[in-house]
Design an enzyme around this catalytic site. Sequence first.
Site, short mmCIF file in Angstrom:
data_model
loop_
_atom_site.label_atom_id
_atom_site.label_comp_id
_atom_site.label_asym_id
_atom_site.label_seq_id
_atom_site.Cartn_x
_atom_site.Cartn_y
_atom_site.Cartn_z
N ASP A 10 -2.57 -8.22 -61.42
CA ASP A 10 -2.28 -9.43 -60.65
C ASP A 10 -2.22 -9.01 -59.18
OD1 ASP A 10 0.19 -8.27 -60.28
OD2 ASP A 10 1.35 -9.98 -61.03
N HIS A 11 -1.74 -9.93 -58.34
CA HIS A 11 -1.66 -9.63 -56.91
C HIS A 11 -0.70 -8.47 -56.63
CE1 HIS A 11 1.32 -12.57 -58.10
NE2 HIS A 11 2.07 -12.23 -57.07
N CYS A 67 0.81 -4.76 -62.61
CA CYS A 67 1.44 -5.88 -61.90
C CYS A 67 2.51 -5.28 -61.00
CB CYS A 67 1.99 -6.94 -62.86
SG CYS A 67 3.32 -6.41 -63.96
N THR A 69 5.77 -4.74 -61.42
CA THR A 69 6.63 -3.79 -62.12
C THR A 69 5.97 -3.16 -63.34
OG1 THR A 69 7.46 -5.57 -63.51
CG2 THR A 69 8.72 -5.06 -61.50
N GLY A 70 4.91 -3.76 -63.84
CA GLY A 70 4.31 -3.36 -65.12
C GLY A 70 4.96 -4.07 -66.30
N MET A 73 3.21 -7.61 -67.44
CA MET A 73 1.94 -7.30 -68.10
C MET A 73 2.20 -6.74 -69.50
SD MET A 73 -0.87 -7.97 -66.48
CE MET A 73 -1.77 -7.94 -64.90
N HIS A 100 2.14 9.50 -79.88
CA HIS A 100 3.05 9.01 -80.93
C HIS A 100 2.91 7.51 -81.21
CE1 HIS A 100 6.18 12.53 -80.70
NE2 HIS A 100 4.93 12.95 -80.88
N HIS A 135 3.46 9.28 -87.47
CA HIS A 135 3.45 8.26 -86.42
C HIS A 135 2.62 7.05 -86.86
CE1 HIS A 135 5.48 11.13 -83.95
NE2 HIS A 135 4.50 12.00 -84.09
C1 RB5 Z 1 4.65 -11.09 -59.20
O1 RB5 Z 1 5.41 -11.36 -58.07
C2 RB5 Z 1 5.44 -10.23 -60.17
O2 RB5 Z 1 6.41 -10.99 -60.79
C3 RB5 Z 1 4.51 -9.59 -61.16
O3 RB5 Z 1 3.58 -8.80 -60.49
C4 RB5 Z 1 5.14 -8.64 -62.18
O4 RB5 Z 1 5.96 -7.72 -61.54
C5 RB5 Z 1 5.78 -9.28 -63.33
O5 RB5 Z 1 6.33 -8.62 -64.21
#
Ligand code: RB5
Length: 147
Positions: A10-11, A67, A69-70, A73, A100, A135
């Site tokens: 994403d952005h 994204c 934080t990851g 996603m 694993h 596993h």
């Molecule tokens: C977008 O601002 C942010 O929420 C997204 O990139 C991600 O971190 C979501 O988990």
Amino acid sequence: MPLKIAIASDHGGYELKEKIKLHLNKRNIEFSDFGTESINSVNYPDYAHIVCEAINKDGYKLGILVCGTGIGMSIAANKHKGIRAACCSDTYSSRLSRMHNDANVLCLGGRVVGDALANDIVDQFLNNEFEGGRHADRISMYPDTDR
Ligand code: RB5
């Protein structure tokens, strides 16, 4: 046969995705970039969906989703049948996610990890294989698993 890797962000993950693409190019690793194409705001579940479909329907073996934080996603990706997404901020977890957990999607936080660490995390994800054995038994216990 070359690995088929699907990558998207994403952005919040766009800039790190672009850095990871340079890294993959340097390593001569083939990938398809499914967007996004800028830092304009988009919805990360749309991009998680595209990469999971690429794996489930189009023969891609592994995915990389970025994204902010990851986390978003990875939550979105893990709702897809057959997807085992691992959100990693360190190389040990990334390596073990393959060995694993047979993770097939790596999720990264563009606002969490720096470029150099992210590239190392990607390398650990791509350089290691599932160990199987006990596993595999455990993965077969996941609800709604495709294994
Ligand atoms: C977008 O601002 C942010 O929420 C997204 O990139 C991600 O971190 C979501 O988990």
